[in-house]
Design a protein around this motif. Structure first.
Motif, PDB file in Angstrom:
ATOM      1  N   GLY A 140       0.806  -1.205   0.000  1.00 15.95           N
ATOM      2  CA  GLY A 140       0.000   0.000   0.000  1.00 15.95           C
ATOM      3  C   GLY A 140       0.839   1.255   0.000  1.00 15.95           C
ATOM      4  N   VAL A 141       0.243   2.328   0.476  1.00 16.01           N
ATOM      5  CA  VAL A 141       0.916   3.618   0.595  1.00 16.01           C
ATOM      6  C   VAL A 141       1.116   3.912   2.079  1.00 16.01           C
ATOM      7  CG1 VAL A 141       0.783   6.084   0.110  1.00 16.01           C
ATOM      8  CG2 VAL A 141      -0.104   4.443  -1.548  1.00 16.01           C
ATOM      9  N   TRP A 142       2.348   4.245   2.450  1.00 15.05           N
ATOM     10  CA  TRP A 142       2.725   4.436   3.848  1.00 15.05           C
ATOM     11  C   TRP A 142       3.062   5.904   4.103  1.00 15.05           C
ATOM     12  CZ3 TRP A 142       3.554  -0.362   6.634  1.00 15.05           C
ATOM     13  CH2 TRP A 142       3.447  -1.496   5.823  1.00 15.05           C
ATOM     14  N   SER A 143       2.884   6.333   5.328  1.00 14.80           N
ATOM     15  CA  SER A 143       3.293   7.673   5.735  1.00 14.80           C
ATOM     16  C   SER A 143       4.008   7.569   7.080  1.00 14.80           C
ATOM     17  CB  SER A 143       2.079   8.597   5.858  1.00 14.80           C
ATOM     18  OG  SER A 143       2.482   9.859   6.376  1.00 14.80           O
ATOM     19  N   LYS A 144       5.301   7.855   7.073  1.00  8.15           N
ATOM     20  CA  LYS A 144       6.119   7.830   8.285  1.00  8.15           C
ATOM     21  C   LYS A 144       5.947   6.526   9.069  1.00  8.15           C
ATOM     22  CE  LYS A 144       5.874  12.870   8.750  1.00  8.15           C
ATOM     23  NZ  LYS A 144       5.501  14.019   9.632  1.00  8.15           N
ATOM     24  N   GLY A 145       5.938   5.418   8.325  1.00 14.08           N
ATOM     25  CA  GLY A 145       5.854   4.104   8.950  1.00 14.08           C
ATOM     26  C   GLY A 145       4.454   3.605   9.208  1.00 14.08           C
ATOM     27  N   ILE A 146       3.437   4.394   8.891  1.00 14.92           N
ATOM     28  CA  ILE A 146       2.046   3.997   9.127  1.00 14.92           C
ATOM     29  C   ILE A 146       1.374   3.718   7.792  1.00 14.92           C
ATOM     30  CG2 ILE A 146      -0.171   4.654  10.125  1.00 14.92           C
ATOM     31  CD1 ILE A 146       2.067   4.278  12.170  1.00 14.92           C
ATOM     32  N   LEU A 147       0.723   2.540   7.680  1.00 12.06           N
ATOM     33  CA  LEU A 147       0.009   2.193   6.462  1.00 12.06           C
ATOM     34  C   LEU A 147      -1.256   3.034   6.360  1.00 12.06           C
ATOM     35  CD1 LEU A 147      -0.232   0.286   4.002  1.00 12.06           C
ATOM     36  CD2 LEU A 147      -1.537  -1.266   5.471  1.00 12.06           C
ATOM     37  N   LYS A 148      -1.379   3.807   5.275  1.00 14.83           N
ATOM     38  CA  LYS A 148      -2.524   4.693   5.085  1.00 14.83           C
ATOM     39  C   LYS A 148      -3.533   4.130   4.083  1.00 14.83           C
ATOM     40  CE  LYS A 148      -1.448   8.112   7.830  1.00 14.83           C
ATOM     41  NZ  LYS A 148      -2.339   8.529   8.938  1.00 14.83           N
ATOM     42  N   VAL A 149      -3.044   3.613   2.989  1.00 15.89           N
ATOM     43  CA  VAL A 149      -3.922   3.050   1.962  1.00 15.89           C
ATOM     44  C   VAL A 149      -3.417   1.666   1.614  1.00 15.89           C
ATOM     45  CG1 VAL A 149      -4.848   3.291  -0.372  1.00 15.89           C
ATOM     46  CG2 VAL A 149      -4.443   5.328   1.023  1.00 15.89           C
ATOM     47  N   LYS A 150      -4.285   0.674   1.754  1.00 14.63           N
ATOM     48  CA  LYS A 150      -3.908  -0.705   1.504  1.00 14.63           C
ATOM     49  C   LYS A 150      -4.441  -1.165   0.159  1.00 14.63           C
ATOM     50  CE  LYS A 150      -4.165  -5.263   3.725  1.00 14.63           C
ATOM     51  NZ  LYS A 150      -4.736  -6.012   4.876  1.00 14.63           N
ATOM     52  N   VAL A 151      -3.587  -1.839  -0.614  1.00 14.50           N
ATOM     53  CA  VAL A 151      -4.023  -2.407  -1.888  1.00 14.50           C
ATOM     54  C   VAL A 151      -3.715  -3.898  -1.863  1.00 14.50           C
ATOM     55  CG1 VAL A 151      -3.656  -0.279  -3.167  1.00 14.50           C
ATOM     56  CG2 VAL A 151      -1.801  -1.941  -3.029  1.00 14.50           C
TER      57      VAL A 151
END
Length: 315
Positions: free
Chosen positions: A55-66
């Motif tokens: 997915g798309v991560w922000s500062k180690g946190i998964l924000k959008v999962k694909v």
């Protein structure tokens, strides 16, 4: 934040679960004692339990999962081996600390033993220890395991070589056209010249029968270079000059990558390939075209918490 690309970056998430991350990362808390790299942008993590998250991560946190191309990681194993079996020289390669460090849980390797009759034995990764006491624990037989620290990896661990062979075939079996690479004589000679001991190929026998054979020996003299093939279960062999291979030998169609260290082939079995990327883009928005800031805004609730409702409907 400045981003950089990584492959097989060892990472532990906020839940304390470790795995290998491939994608983009950013340096957090730069210049402080807490400085570290963390997933930031598009990426994929293969956890030690085999689970794959992309997915798309922000500062180690998964924000959008694909949805990933594979639901679970497929360990690198060698057919014909069981845990504890004696390792053969042609099935192993010396690895570096860097390449050995990329072994996943349940991947196979060869471990140095004290038994002179079995100096190297086939094993699989049972667990890993990260941090200051970096080590890998291997299953060495049905009852016991062996832990090897990073300082001993170079001398006590060998990585597997997965030869070009096809499941479902035994030496001497008749070949099918769909399992062979049929090319011009010139291209075939160039391709066959790269065969190694243990690799499979199809060999033309009398009456135009193509049989499955295994390379058992090679000679490299310029004026008499030959490849010797084992052609049946009795161990009979046939030697063919390299110049004759264009019309008498065909390479197998191999769908899987060899299990070799990244230093040897620069192939990472679970990395994000162009083929996987093109498959994933069918029927969904290409995530590489999504603006990072837009994704992070849309994936956050008004109070700043993560809003998982923006996950892909395919997840």
């Amino acid at each position: 934040l400045a981003k950089k690309s990584v492959v097989d970056f060892r990472y532990g998430d906020s839940n304390g679960d470790f795995g290998f991350y491939t994608g983009t990362v950013a340096t957090l808390c730069a210049g402080t004692i807490d400085e570290k790299d963390a997933p930031h942008g598009r990426g994929e993590i293969v956890y030690d339990d085999g689970k794959i998250v992309e997915g798309v991560w922000s500062k180690g946190i998964l924000k959008v999962k694909v949805p990933p191309g594979l639901d679970r990681y497929k360990p690198c194993l060698l057919p014909g081996y069981a845990i504890g079996d004696k390792g053969h020289r042609d099935d192993m390669v010396r690895g570096t600390v860097k390449s050995i460090s990329k072994l996943h849980v349940n991947d196979c390797a060869f471990i140095r033993r004290s038994d002179p009759e079995k100096p190297w034995s086939y094993a699989t990764v049972k667990s890993r220890s990260d941090g200051d006491d970096l080590s890998i624990t291997f299953r060495v037989n049905s009852r016991s395991s062996k832990t090897i620290g990073v300082a001993q990896w170079a001398g006590h661990v060998r990585l597997p070589v997965k030869h070009d062979n096809l499941p479902g075939y035994a030496v001497g079996d008749l070949g099918r056209d769909e399992d062979m690479i049929i090319a011009s004589s010139r291209k075939t000679v160039l391709s066959v010249s790269k065969l190694r001991i243990g690799d499979a190929a199809f060999l033309c026998r009398p009456k135009e029968r193509w049989i499955y054979a295994i390379v058992s020996e090679r000679t490299h003299e310029d004026d008499d270079a030959k490849i010797t093939f084992r052609i049946n279960h009795e161990g009979d062999t046939e030697s063919i000059g390299i110049s004759q291979c264009g019309r008498r030998v065909r390479r197998v169609k191999q769908q899987e990558h060899r299990c070799l260290s990244g230093e040897v082939l620069n192939i990472i079995p679970h990395s994000i390939s162009k083929t996987k990327t093109s498959q994933r883009q069918k029927g969904r928005v290409a995530m590489n075209d999504v603006n990072m800031e837009e994704v992070l805004v849309k994936s956050s609730a008004p109070d700043g918490s993560s809003n998982m409702k923006h996950e892909s409907p395919h997840a």
